[in-house]
Scaffold this active site. Structure first.
Site, mmCIF file in Angstrom:
data_model
loop_
_atom_site.group_PDB
_atom_site.id
_atom_site.type_symbol
_atom_site.label_atom_id
_atom_site.label_comp_id
_atom_site.label_asym_id
_atom_site.label_seq_id
_atom_site.Cartn_x
_atom_site.Cartn_y
_atom_site.Cartn_z
ATOM 1 N N ILE A 1 0.896 -1.356 -0.024
ATOM 2 C CA ILE A 1 -0.048 -0.001 -0.036
ATOM 3 C C ILE A 1 0.678 1.385 -0.076
ATOM 4 C CG2 ILE A 1 -2.094 -1.189 0.986
ATOM 5 C CD1 ILE A 1 -1.193 0.049 3.605
ATOM 6 N N ASP B 1 10.984 15.418 8.885
ATOM 7 C CA ASP B 1 10.233 15.086 7.523
ATOM 8 C C ASP B 1 8.831 15.012 7.503
ATOM 9 O OD1 ASP B 1 10.494 14.476 4.892
ATOM 10 O OD2 ASP B 1 10.858 12.089 5.253
#
Length: 996
Positions: free
Chosen positions: A709, A831
């Site tokens: 996924i 991030d």
């Protein structure tokens, strides 16, 4: 014959333009639909011809063109004088053939996506007068051949990625504007600028220039703008700058300049903006400043300036904005600081000022904002301040002012903030303050105020912050305070207040912080507190409260800090508290509580001092005895108890044949495991790692691609449906080699971070393991996937309405606030991007992918290599190795704009970081920027959208220290929205947000 040649030239030009048009994307060709073989190019949109029907101008600015210039034959236009391709989406390199346009005088290719280096062949354009290449992605050094363009008037290469030194420009004798800011240029400022006597503008800000400021700049008599901000310049300010008598803007902030301000600066009689912030300057402000009668903005903020204010400042009669905050100024304030009567903004907070309040300030009716906090000023608050019809904000906190509060503050009809904490005020709080129509912030803490809290304060319908702690107030808390529905901070601690806590406090639905500690409050804790869904800090300690702790408090899903200590509370603590995943700190000591403590992280990790001196508390926390029912011989009861204890602690029975438990209180938990196994081995058999590992292998068919996924920073993510029916997301490291060669840094970083933090807006880690074949991380499964996929799918984006987007942004702010300010030591994600934010079916956000997270060391500079995603990483990471919370703040700002715009705001950020921002973008309405796939937001969510835009712009500040903290951001989101914002979406423009 001449007519034949002209027709032939026209055919060549038309063919060249049509070939280029065909190479562009479909939308571009629609924009150029008037370009056709059936008409002359002189009739095409954007094309101008001369008398001989040759193309002389190509102006395609803002045509929305997308493509490259590789198919445009520049040699086909022998008479082209002007080429303007600004504000498009053109990309790729600038072709070397551009040097073939021998007659070109104006070349504008700014605001595109051109990359690679500037070709040396640009030096062949000997007639060039205007060269605009700003706001692209150009890299490499500036070509030395630009130095031969003697006719050049304006050179603008700003906001690119250009590096190296500034080339020789001594021959550019016609140059008027040199604009190179927002690059990576290094080395010194060229001495040879002294010969460019026509220069009016030099903007070299936000580079890495070093060395001293050349004294030769003082020879540029026509200079009006000199901006050297955000470099590495050192040494003293040259006294020769005093020769620049036409100078209007002088900015040298954010450098390493030292010494004093030269007295010659007083010669700059036309100066309007003067910025020396963030340097190492010292000495007094020169007395020659008396000559700066046209000065409208003086900023000396956050320097190390010392000395006293010269009384010559009284000659600055046109002064509008005077900012002297955060310095080491001493002595009194100038008595005639507002002599001219035009002073609007004055801040001298955080200095060492002494003496009385200047008499001129009392009559300074023009004032809008005044901040004198954190000094040693004296005076009588009743006599030294007048009535200011335009005043919006005044902060006099942390001084030595005395006297009584006057009712005259009500006459300041625009007053939003009144702060006079930490002084020596006495007497009562005037009931007339309840008539201040716009008051949002009232701070009177740490004085000697007496009497009752006026019930009239309940009329302040916009009040969001009320701080009256540490006074000598008495009587009951007025029930009318419960009518302040915009209230977010309420602090009445350390007074002599008595009676019950008003039940109407349950109506304060926006309350974030409530402190009623150290009073004489009685009766029980109102169960109505369960309605305070945004409450994060609740302190009711040191009162005379009795009865049970309401089970309804367990519904406060945002609560982080709870202090009920030193009361007379009785009974058991409701098990509903075990679901309070945000709760991190709890203190229930010195009560009459009994029974088991809740199985939540806050209670199990609480120190003994926070639980002691109760009747009979038990449980697995420091200093407490185990509860008796753990010794029951019923195996099913023991199994249930073990589930309660271990599941909230992050599912420490983790997957894997070789089980490893990291970064938590391992010894204590292992001891409990062994004791429970000895009593009933079956109670933990269900959680054997081998069984769970095999279930994952079976559920993913040994990690078949059809279960894939997503791909993370260091692994692939699979969807797995376990035999129990639970769906989980499993991240598997990409590299499958023997354990000795595998890099575990990102794996262990993520495990360490996610076992340290638990928050509703941070992805939940169910387990982790290291196996001879794989390293696995098992997370909760989020149905909608990553945020970038939601925004990039038109169908999903349309379902992602404004209320849901606001909810996601607030959730992210809450999570980052918790990571930066609720964890010790703080955690920086490094991030934050749309691919690392997951969305649930209820459209709640979860931050994921902590492989690059950094747990900050308070005793270190926290140096590290670059980590992050291009387009989200803070700009300072390009030249520094030091990481801190402000890196996440910048990324959060990018993410906010991406969510409300529907796509990445790279062009918007580029515009924001350009001091020479164009009026077209500055005047662009916010409503034209937000996601056009949705209908325009309406009340009340429109207020939230505008606020998010303002907060995002603040977070995107290039200077880390100028960005807000995540605590500031979170507090902004929970503050009330001003009614003045009701119509702003239709009128507010981007320039207003940038200046907010």
């Amino acid at each position: 014959m001449v007519g034949y040649e002209a027709a032939e030239d026209e055919d060549i030009e038309a063919s060249a333009l049509l070939r280029w048009k065909a190479s562009l994307d479909n939308q571009s060709q629609v924009s150029l639909s008037s370009w056709s073989t059936f008409t002359s190019p002189c009739k095409w949109k954007g094309i101008v011809c001369d008398e001989s029907n040759s193309v002389s101008t190509i102006n395609l600015a803002k045509f929305g063109l997308k493509g490259t210039l590789l198919n445009l034959s520049f040699s086909s236009f022998p008479k082209l004088m002007r080429l303007c391709l600004s504000y498009n989406n053109l990309n790729g390199p600038i072709p070397r053939e551009i040097g073939n346009m021998s007659k070109i005088s104006e070349l504008k290719m700014d605001r595109n996506h051109f990359s690679d280096s500037i070709p040396q062949e640009i030096g062949a354009l000997h007639n060039l007068e205007y060269l605009f290449l700003r706001e692209n992605q150009l890299s490499g050094s500036i070509p030395s051949t630009i130095g031969v363009l003697k006719n050049l008037v304006t050179l603008d290469l700003s906001s690119n990625h250009l590096s190296g030194t500034i080339p020789s420009v001594g021959n550019l004798t016609n140059l008027e504007q040199l604009i190179l800011h927002n690059n990576l240029l290094s080395g010194p400022i060229p001495e040879e600028l002294r010969g460019l006597h026509l220069l009016t503008t030099i903007i070299l800000s936000t580079n890495q220039l070093s060395g001293p400021i050349p004294s030769s700049i003082g020879d540029l008599a026509n200079l009006r703008t000199l901006q050297l901000t955000r470099n590495k310049l050192h040494g003293s300010i040259p006294s020769s700058l005093g020769n620049l008598t036409k100078l209007i803007k002088l900015s040298m902030s954010d450098n390493k300049l030292s010494g004093s301000i030269p007295a010659s600066i007083g010669n700059l009689v036309n100066l309007e903006k003067f910025n020396l912030a963030v340097n190492n300057l010292s000495g007094p402000i020169p007395s020659t400043f008396r000559y700066l009668t046209k000065l409208t903005f003086l900023l000396l903020h956050v320097n190390k300036l010392t000395g006293s204010f010269s009384t010559a400042t009284s000659n600055l009669t046109n002064l509008v904005n005077l900012q002297l905050s955060s310095n080491h100024f001493t002595g009194p304030l100038p008595q005639y600081i507002c002599l001219g009567g035009s002073l609007l903004f004055f801040a001298a907070n955080e200095n060492h000022l002494t003496g009385p309040i200047p008499t001129s300030l009392k009559n300074c009716s023009s004032l809008k904002r005044l901040n004198l906090a954190e000094n040693m000023l004296i005076g009588n608050i009743s006599n030294d301040f007048g009535v200011y019809p335009n005043l919006e904000y005044i902060d006099l906190s942390r001084n030595a002012l005395n006297g009584q509060l006057s009712s005259n503050w009500v006459k300041c009809h625009n007053l939003i903030g009144l702060m006079i904490s930490y002084n020596n005020l006495f007497g009562g709080i005037p009931p007339e303050l309840g008539q201040a129509p716009k008051l949002q912030k009232l701070e009177l803490s740490s004085n000697r105020l007496t009497g009752k809290i006026p019930k009239e304060l309940g009329n302040l319908t916009y009040l969001s912050e009320l701080f009256i702690s540490k006074n000598q107030l008495s009587g009951n808390i007025p029930t009318e305070i419960g009518s302040l529905e915009q209230l977010q901070y309420l602090d009445l601690a350390a007074n002599g207040l008595s009676g019950p806590i008003p039940k109407r406090f349950g109506r304060l639905h926006k309350l974030y912080h409530l402190n009623l500690s150290h009073n004489k409050l009685m009766e029980s804790i109102p169960s109505e507190f369960s309605q305070l869904q945004y409450l994060q800090n609740l302190d009711l300690s040191c009162n005379f409260l009795n009865g049970k702790i309401p089970a309804a408090l367990g519904k406060l899903k945002m609560l982080e800090n709870l202090n009920l200590s030193h009361n007379n509370l009785t009974g058991n603590i409701s098990s509903s508290f075990k679901d309070m995943m945000s709760l991190t700190n709890v203190d229930i000591s010195n009560n009459q509580l009994e029974g088991p403590i809740p199985n939540s992280r806050a209670f199990l990790n609480a120190p003994f001092e926070a639980l002691k001196s109760n009747k009979n508390l038990c449980g697995y926390a420091s200093g407490l005895m185990p509860c008796p029912r753990l010794l029951n011989h019923n195996p099913r009861d023991k199994k249930a108890m073990m589930l309660e204890i271990f599941l909230p602690l992050g599912a420490l029975f983790v997957v894997g044949v070789s089980l490893y438990i990291h970064f938590v209180k391992a010894r204590k938990i292992k001891k409990l495991e062994k004791e429970e196994q000895a009593r009933d081995p079956f109670s933990v058999l269900h959680y054997d790692g081998k069984i769970m590992y095999e279930n994952i292998i079976e559920a993913t068919n040994d990690f078949d691609d059809k279960y894939l996924i997503g791909r993370g920073g260091f692994g692939c993510v699979y969807k797995a449906i376990l035999p129990s029916g639970h769906i989980v997301a499993v991240k598997k490291l990409q590299v499958e080699v023997d354990r000795e060669k595998l890099d575990f840094k990102a794996f262990t970083t993520e495990v360490r971070a996610l076992t340290k933090i638990k928050h509703r807006n941070i992805v939940k880690l169910h387990g982790f393991c290291e196996h001879p074949r794989h390293c696995l991380l098992v997370y909760e499964f989020l149905e909608c996937g990553s945020l970038d996929k939601v925004l990039n799918n038109d169908t999903h984006a349309e379902m992602f309405d404004w209320n849901k987007r606001v909810n996601v942004i607030k959730g992210l702010a809450n999570a980052l606030y918790y990571m930066h300010h609720g964890c010790s030591p703080p955690i920086v994600h490094r991030d934050i991007s749309s691919k690392n934010v997951l969305i649930s079916l209820e459209y709640e956000a979860r931050i994921s992918d902590f492989g690059t997270a950094k747990i900050l060391d308070p005793n270190s500079r926290n140096l590290t290599s670059f980590a992050g995603t291009y387009g989200y990483a803070a700009p300072e990471l390009a030249y520094t190795m030091e990481v801190n919370e402000k890196c996440d703040v910048f990324s959060f700002g990018v993410l906010c704009m991406e969510i409300i715009m529907g796509n990445h705001p790279r062009d918007l950020i580029s515009w924001m970081h350009s001091p020479s921002s164009t009026p077209e973008t500055s005047n662009l309405p916010l409503k034209d920027v937000i996601d056009q796939r949705l209908p325009l937001p309406v009340m009340p969510v429109v207020l939230e959208v505008v606020l998010i835009a303002k907060v995002a712009f603040a977070c995107l500040n290039e200077r880390p220290f100028s960005r807000p903290t995540m605590e500031d951001v979170y507090n902004k989101f929970v503050m009330p929205k001003s009614p003045l914002m009701r119509e702003t979406l239709n009128t507010i423009v981007l320039g207003q947000l940038q200046n907010h």
